[in-house]
Design a protein around this motif. Structure first.
Motif, short mmCIF file in Angstrom:
data_model
loop_
_atom_site.label_atom_id
_atom_site.label_comp_id
_atom_site.label_asym_id
_atom_site.label_seq_id
_atom_site.Cartn_x
_atom_site.Cartn_y
_atom_site.Cartn_z
N VAL A 1 0.89 -1.56 0.04
CA VAL A 1 -0.05 -0.01 -0.41
C VAL A 1 0.55 1.26 -0.04
CG1 VAL A 1 -0.07 -0.03 2.94
CG2 VAL A 1 -1.63 1.51 0.71
N ALA A 2 0.56 2.61 -0.81
CA ALA A 2 1.15 3.73 -0.99
C ALA A 2 0.21 4.96 -0.66
CB ALA A 2 1.47 3.83 -2.32
N VAL A 3 0.49 5.65 0.43
CA VAL A 3 0.00 6.52 0.55
C VAL A 3 0.71 8.12 0.51
CG1 VAL A 3 -1.57 8.36 2.24
CG2 VAL A 3 -0.99 5.12 3.24
N ALA A 4 -0.19 8.95 -0.70
CA ALA A 4 0.59 9.73 -1.10
C ALA A 4 -0.20 11.12 -1.05
CB ALA A 4 0.56 10.20 -2.43
N ALA A 5 1.00 12.27 -0.09
CA ALA A 5 -0.28 13.95 0.49
C ALA A 5 0.77 14.35 0.62
CB ALA A 5 -0.73 12.99 1.44
N PRO A 6 0.68 16.34 0.44
CA PRO A 6 1.72 17.01 1.47
C PRO A 6 2.17 16.47 3.17
CG PRO A 6 -0.10 18.49 0.21
CD PRO A 6 -0.75 16.47 0.07
N ALA A 7 3.29 16.60 2.90
CA ALA A 7 3.97 16.28 4.00
C ALA A 7 3.03 16.85 5.46
CB ALA A 7 5.36 16.65 4.31
N ALA A 8 2.84 17.12 5.40
CA ALA A 8 2.15 18.02 6.36
C ALA A 8 1.07 16.67 6.90
CB ALA A 8 1.16 19.39 6.51
N ASP A 9 0.29 16.66 5.51
CA ASP A 9 -0.94 15.70 6.38
C ASP A 9 -0.47 14.89 6.01
OD1 ASP A 9 -3.46 17.26 5.58
OD2 ASP A 9 -2.66 17.53 3.54
N LEU A 10 0.41 14.02 5.88
CA LEU A 10 0.95 12.94 6.16
C LEU A 10 1.59 12.58 7.73
CD1 LEU A 10 3.59 11.49 3.53
CD2 LEU A 10 1.02 11.01 3.70
N LEU A 11 2.48 13.70 8.02
CA LEU A 11 2.14 13.53 9.61
C LEU A 11 1.31 13.59 10.12
CD1 LEU A 11 4.29 14.26 11.86
CD2 LEU A 11 3.24 16.84 11.58
N LEU A 12 -0.02 14.35 10.71
CA LEU A 12 -1.42 14.29 10.75
C LEU A 12 -1.59 13.15 10.97
CD1 LEU A 12 -2.29 17.66 10.20
CD2 LEU A 12 -1.84 16.87 12.03
N LEU A 13 -1.60 11.92 10.06
CA LEU A 13 -2.25 10.89 9.53
C LEU A 13 -1.30 10.13 10.40
CD1 LEU A 13 -4.14 8.76 7.73
CD2 LEU A 13 -1.76 8.51 6.34
N LEU A 14 -0.40 10.05 10.88
CA LEU A 14 1.09 8.98 11.89
C LEU A 14 0.15 9.04 12.69
CD1 LEU A 14 4.13 9.49 10.09
CD2 LEU A 14 2.97 7.42 10.35
N TYR A 15 -0.04 10.30 12.94
CA TYR A 15 -0.50 10.63 14.64
C TYR A 15 -2.10 10.12 14.92
CZ TYR A 15 3.90 12.40 16.36
OH TYR A 15 5.39 11.99 16.75
N GLY A 16 -3.10 10.17 13.86
CA GLY A 16 -4.12 9.82 13.97
C GLY A 16 -4.97 10.82 13.57
N ARG A 17 -4.25 11.66 13.69
CA ARG A 17 -5.32 13.49 13.57
C ARG A 17 -6.45 13.22 12.14
NH1 ARG A 17 -2.73 12.84 18.00
NH2 ARG A 17 -3.60 14.15 19.02
N ARG A 18 -5.56 12.95 11.42
CA ARG A 18 -6.37 12.81 9.64
C ARG A 18 -6.94 11.31 9.45
NH1 ARG A 18 -6.79 17.63 8.62
NH2 ARG A 18 -5.26 19.18 7.51
N ARG A 19 -7.77 10.73 8.69
CA ARG A 19 -7.72 10.24 8.87
C ARG A 19 -7.78 9.46 6.56
NH1 ARG A 19 -7.79 6.51 11.98
NH2 ARG A 19 -9.21 5.06 10.53
N PRO A 20 -7.35 8.15 6.58
CA PRO A 20 -6.93 8.10 5.06
C PRO A 20 -7.98 8.29 4.40
CG PRO A 20 -6.87 5.81 6.73
CD PRO A 20 -6.88 6.44 7.15
N ASP A 21 -9.00 8.40 4.30
CA ASP A 21 -10.41 8.27 3.83
C ASP A 21 -10.50 9.59 3.30
OD1 ASP A 21 -11.36 8.96 5.84
OD2 ASP A 21 -12.33 7.16 5.86
N ALA A 22 -10.20 10.44 4.03
CA ALA A 22 -10.31 12.37 3.86
C ALA A 22 -9.18 12.25 1.90
CB ALA A 22 -9.59 13.28 4.63
N ASP A 23 -10.89 13.39 1.80
CA ASP A 23 -9.32 14.05 0.86
C ASP A 23 -7.68 14.89 0.06
OD1 ASP A 23 -12.32 14.41 -0.23
OD2 ASP A 23 -12.92 16.20 -0.23
N HIS A 24 -7.40 14.39 1.45
CA HIS A 24 -5.92 14.97 0.84
C HIS A 24 -5.16 13.89 0.65
CE1 HIS A 24 -8.15 17.22 5.01
NE2 HIS A 24 -6.81 17.75 4.70
N PHE A 25 -5.63 12.59 0.87
CA PHE A 25 -5.23 11.49 0.93
C PHE A 25 -5.00 11.12 -0.54
CE2 PHE A 25 -5.27 12.07 5.09
CZ PHE A 25 -4.09 12.18 5.68
N THR A 26 -4.07 10.05 -1.62
CA THR A 26 -4.04 9.35 -2.50
C THR A 26 -4.31 7.72 -1.81
OG1 THR A 26 -4.58 10.89 -3.91
CG2 THR A 26 -3.42 8.76 -4.28
#
Length: 334
Positions: free
Chosen positions: A292-317
């Motif tokens: 699996v691969a996750v692409a997004a701006p670095a800030a959104d990846l950081l928030l994903l790793l800390y559980g502050r974003r969900r991977p189904d958000a528009d920020h992520f591919t």
């Protein structure tokens, strides 16, 4: 590595950076140029302060081999452009100071009972108390040069009676922590709960405490967090470096089936591939093949790793096996 090779690499780096920086827009897309320069800056930021200063000296020496012309002047601007002479320890402290001020402004006039959705069950008062406690604890640990674990509950908090006073209490604790950390040699060995067993661990850790909790506050107030791409990329690496030392997370990660995930920062070009399972946890700064691969701006990846974003958000591919990513995020949840 020979002096000749070091000099050649430093000169080549300076020349390439200067060509990118001075190239006409009709020859090189400005957005591409910024992306390349930010990626280079991120890599150079990760060098120890002594290596950064040595690189600055090598670049200036290379510039001195050119005649007194505009090109020489452009080369001489490279060390300043990347802050190679800056003290990285102090840079982390400055960044913490700035973010704590932002955090205090964001929460000072907010109802302390306001829920914080990214920290389920917490209110703004809980968030501010936690942030202030972290600063107070780290100040104590560094001041006493701890040689073994110190629990936060062992450090007196002097917490105000009214939650409305928490923001100013938190700010005072942050000021005290930064005064203490700034006075100590960052290379001094001491206990930490992370990978880096030096004083240098603490201002970097405080920075990402501040980054994430400011994001918590902003999201609670309906605002979008603003995290610089280079800071976010450094935060991703800080998280991955320390993860094996967070026992409560490492145990869950160790129980995962074999898997790997590639994270791609669309704005900086940086990439990380993590692997876990029977062979243990590891990571590389590359975009390796992964389920699996996750692409997004670095800030959104950081928030994903800390559980502050969900991977189904528009920020992520997200491409590939989403179940692998979901299992990782559950295992690494704080």
């Amino acid at each position: 590595m020979s002096d000749a090779l070091l000099n050649a690499l430093a000169e080549a780096l300076a020349e390439v950076v200067t060509l990118i920086d001075t190239c006409d827009d009709d020859l090189l897309d400005p957005d591409t140029a910024v992306k390349w320069l930010e990626s280079t800056g991120f890599l150079l930021d990760r060098l120890p302060p002594a290596d950064r200063r040595e690189l600055a000296a090598l670049v200036r020496r290379a510039a001195g081999r050119h005649s007194e012309d505009g090109w020489r002047g452009d080369l001489l601007r490279v060390p300043d452009g990347f802050g190679l002479d800056d003290d990285q320890h102090e840079r982390y402290c400055d960044a913490v100071e700035h973010l704590v001020e932002e955090f205090a402004r964001a929460v000072r006039d907010v109802d302390p009972s306001t829920p914080v959705p990214t920290c389920p069950g917490w209110t703004v008062a809980d968030l501010v108390k936690h942030h202030g406690t972290t600063h107070r604890w780290m100040e104590h640990v560094v001041r006493t040069r701890a040689t073994e674990r110190v629990w936060a509950r062992e450090v007196p908090l002097d917490l105000p009676e009214q939650p409305s006073a928490y923001p100013d209490w938190m700010a005072r604790n942050a000021e005290a922590a930064l005064r203490t950390v700034r006075k100590v040699d960052p290379d001094l060995p001491m206990w930490s709960y992370g990978a880096d067993q030096r004083v240098a661990f603490f201002p970097r850790r405080l920075l990402f405490e501040a980054v994430i909790h400011l994001a918590d506050a902003e999201l609670a107030l309906g605002r979008e967090p603003r995290i610089a791409a280079g800071t976010a990329a450094d935060g991703i690496e800080e998280f991955l470096e320390n993860l094996p030392h967070y026992s409560w997370i490492a145990e869950r990660v160790g129980a995962l089936p074999d898997g790997s995930i590639a994270f791609l920062a669309e704005d900086t070009g940086a990439a990380w591939t993590i692997s876990f399972g029977g062979a243990g946890f590891s990571w590389t700064k590359t975009a390796s093949a992964a389920p699996v691969a996750v692409a997004a701006p670095a800030a959104d990846l950081l928030l994903l790793l800390y559980g502050r974003r969900r991977p189904d958000a528009d920020h992520f591919t997200v491409t590939g096996r989403r179940a692998v990513l979901d299992a990782w995020l559950r295992a690494t949840a704080f």
